[in-house]
Design an enzyme around this catalytic site. Structure first.
Site, short mmCIF file in Angstrom:
data_model
loop_
_atom_site.label_atom_id
_atom_site.label_comp_id
_atom_site.label_asym_id
_atom_site.label_seq_id
_atom_site.Cartn_x
_atom_site.Cartn_y
_atom_site.Cartn_z
N CYS A 238 3.92 26.09 -5.15
CA CYS A 238 2.78 26.67 -5.90
C CYS A 238 1.57 26.95 -5.01
O CYS A 238 0.53 27.41 -5.48
CB CYS A 238 2.37 25.72 -7.04
SG CYS A 238 1.56 24.22 -6.46
N HIS B 272 0.83 -1.22 0.00
CA HIS B 272 0.00 0.00 0.00
C HIS B 272 0.86 1.26 0.00
O HIS B 272 0.40 2.33 0.39
CB HIS B 272 -0.95 -0.02 1.21
CG HIS B 272 -1.95 -1.13 1.14
ND1 HIS B 272 -2.60 -1.63 2.24
CD2 HIS B 272 -2.38 -1.88 0.10
CE1 HIS B 272 -3.41 -2.62 1.88
NE2 HIS B 272 -3.28 -2.79 0.57
N GLY C 66 -0.82 -9.96 12.43
CA GLY C 66 -1.56 -8.73 12.72
C GLY C 66 -2.36 -8.18 11.56
O GLY C 66 -2.33 -6.97 11.30
N SER C 67 -3.10 -9.07 10.88
CA SER C 67 -3.97 -8.56 9.81
C SER C 67 -5.34 -9.22 9.90
O SER C 67 -5.45 -10.41 10.16
CB SER C 67 -3.37 -8.86 8.42
OG SER C 67 -4.27 -8.39 7.41
N SER C 68 -6.38 -8.41 9.62
CA SER C 68 -7.75 -8.97 9.61
C SER C 68 -8.01 -9.67 8.28
O SER C 68 -9.03 -10.34 8.11
CB SER C 68 -8.77 -7.83 9.79
OG SER C 68 -8.63 -6.92 8.69
N ASN D 295 -2.04 -13.55 15.68
CA ASN D 295 -3.00 -12.46 15.84
C ASN D 295 -3.41 -12.38 17.30
O ASN D 295 -3.52 -13.42 17.96
CB ASN D 295 -4.23 -12.70 14.94
CG ASN D 295 -4.99 -11.39 14.70
OD1 ASN D 295 -5.45 -10.77 15.64
ND2 ASN D 295 -5.11 -10.98 13.45
N CYS E 46 1.72 23.17 -0.72
CA CYS E 46 2.96 23.15 -1.50
C CYS E 46 3.69 24.50 -1.38
O CYS E 46 3.08 25.56 -1.60
CB CYS E 46 2.62 22.89 -2.97
SG CYS E 46 4.10 22.94 -4.00
N1 APR Z 1 -0.48 -8.23 17.77
C1 APR Z 1 -1.04 -9.02 16.81
N2 APR Z 1 -2.23 -8.73 16.19
C2 APR Z 1 -2.85 -7.60 16.58
C3 APR Z 1 -2.34 -6.72 17.57
C4 APR Z 1 -1.10 -7.07 18.17
N3 APR Z 1 -0.52 -6.31 19.13
N4 APR Z 1 -3.21 -5.68 17.72
C5 APR Z 1 -4.22 -5.89 16.84
N5 APR Z 1 -4.02 -7.04 16.17
C6 APR Z 1 -4.83 -7.62 15.09
C7 APR Z 1 -6.31 -7.32 15.15
O1 APR Z 1 -6.97 -8.35 15.91
C8 APR Z 1 -6.73 -7.39 13.69
O2 APR Z 1 -7.07 -8.73 13.30
O3 APR Z 1 -4.37 -7.03 13.89
C9 APR Z 1 -5.45 -6.99 12.95
C10 APR Z 1 -5.52 -5.60 12.36
O4 APR Z 1 -6.51 -5.63 11.34
P1 APR Z 1 -6.84 -4.28 10.53
O5 APR Z 1 -6.94 -3.14 11.47
O6 APR Z 1 -7.97 -4.58 9.61
O7 APR Z 1 -5.50 -4.01 9.70
P2 APR Z 1 -5.06 -4.61 8.32
O8 APR Z 1 -5.43 -6.06 8.20
O9 APR Z 1 -3.63 -4.25 8.13
O10 APR Z 1 -5.95 -3.76 7.27
C11 APR Z 1 -5.68 -3.95 5.91
O11 APR Z 1 -7.21 -2.16 5.40
O12 APR Z 1 -8.06 -0.08 5.85
C12 APR Z 1 -7.20 -0.78 5.03
O13 APR Z 1 -5.35 0.10 3.89
C13 APR Z 1 -5.77 -0.29 5.16
O14 APR Z 1 -3.74 -1.59 4.96
C14 APR Z 1 -5.00 -1.52 5.61
C15 APR Z 1 -5.90 -2.67 5.19
ZN ZN Z 2 3.07 22.54 -5.99
#
Ligand code: APR
Ligand code: ZN
Length: 246
Positions: free
Chosen positions: A152, A118, A190-192, A216, A149
């Site tokens: 400009c 991203h 750490g991603s949903s 997670n 800016c």
């Molecule tokens: N350690 C591990 N996991 C964690 C922690 C931690 N300390 N804290 C939170 N989490 C988990 C949450 O339970 C959740 O499942 O991390 C996850 C975060 O999920 P999101 O907030 O949805 O983040 P992400 O998956 O990176 O989102 C993807 O969505 O909004 C867009 O562009 C944005 O890149 C982002 C994308």
């Molecule tokens: Zn400019």
């Protein structure tokens, strides 16, 4: 948790090409809010307004207020989770970090092969006169006001991040896909896994025959997709993995 850590360590130690995939959860312990889950940013902000390209073009100030909240109130330093991944790369246990995060904390921790799906805040461009600014300069201005800016006067200063409604950087996407298809161990931290195409990478890894590991803090509902699931904080689990791999 120990049993699952041991399983993950075995996979990592036998791996020829382990790859890590991170989301906002790995930066939570650096004080940067996650998007979803308890107290997530999307509970407080409308992503259409502050994180879509349409919203940005209509009102860049809404994005900059959001960016101030997201990035200027945090310590913006890597935490032990980022540092453990940098250590695992140095030990040649992992070959790449594919991240959805734009905070550059993997690089600050010392990770070398980081693929930012991203984009990142590193550079900010004026969409009117194309002048380029560094994030540090913009962040210093952002403390007081929304940046404009200095060449400009345009308010259309856009960081090189992927807004909703924009395509992901093709070159990074291609490299990330190659790393994932090559992987024999794929560690998701750490991603949903809610936002595609990024969220599709664990599937690519699994179809390529990789062992998949999920770290997670919470239950995601996707646990069945993974060979090993470690429920815990990235900043606590990853250092244990790195320690055990020495
Ligand atoms: N350690 C591990 N996991 C964690 C922690 C931690 N300390 N804290 C939170 N989490 C988990 C949450 O339970 C959740 O499942 O991390 C996850 C975060 O999920 P999101 O907030 O949805 O983040 P992400 O998956 O990176 O989102 C993807 O969505 O909004 C867009 O562009 C944005 O890149 C982002 C994308
Ligand atoms: Zn400019």
């Amino acid at each position: 948790m120990d049993k699952f850590i041991d399983e993950a360590v075995n996979y990592l130690q036998e791996a020829e090409h382990a790859v890590v995939f991170t989301g906002s959860g790995i930066s939570a312990e650096s004080g940067i809010s996650t998007f979803r889950g308890e107290d997530g940013l999307w509970e407080r902000y409308n992503p259409e307004e502050v994180a879509s390209i349409y919203g940005f073009r209509k009102n860049p100030a809404a994005f900059w207020h959001f960016a101030r909240d997201l990035f200027l109130k945090s310590t913006a330093f890597p935490n032990p989770g980022h540092e453990a991944l940098a250590q695992l790369e140095k030990m040649d246990v992992i070959k790449a970090v594919i991240t959805q995060n734009i905070d550059m904390l993997h690089q600050k921790a010392g990770s070398q092969n980081v693929l930012e799906l991203h984009g990142s805040l590193d550079k900010v461009d004026c969409l009117n006169c194309t002048r380029e600014f560094n994030w540090d300069h913009i962040a210093s201005v952002l403390e007081k006001d929304c940046p404009v800016c200095e060449s400009c006067g345009s308010k259309m200063l856009k960081p090189r991040i992927v807004f909703f409604g924009e395509a992901l950087p093709a070159g990074t996407l291609k490299k990330a896909r190659e790393e994932t298809e090559k992987s024999d161990v794929f560690l998701v931290v750490g991603s949903s896994l809610e936002v595609y195409p990024a969220a599709g990478f664990p599937d690519i890894a699994r179809y390529s025959g990789a062992k998949t590991i999920l770290i997670n803090k919470d239950i995601t509902g996707l646990e069945d997709m993974f060979h090993t699931v470690i429920k815990g904080k990235a900043g606590e689990v990853l250092p244990r993995l790195a320690e055990a791999c020495i």
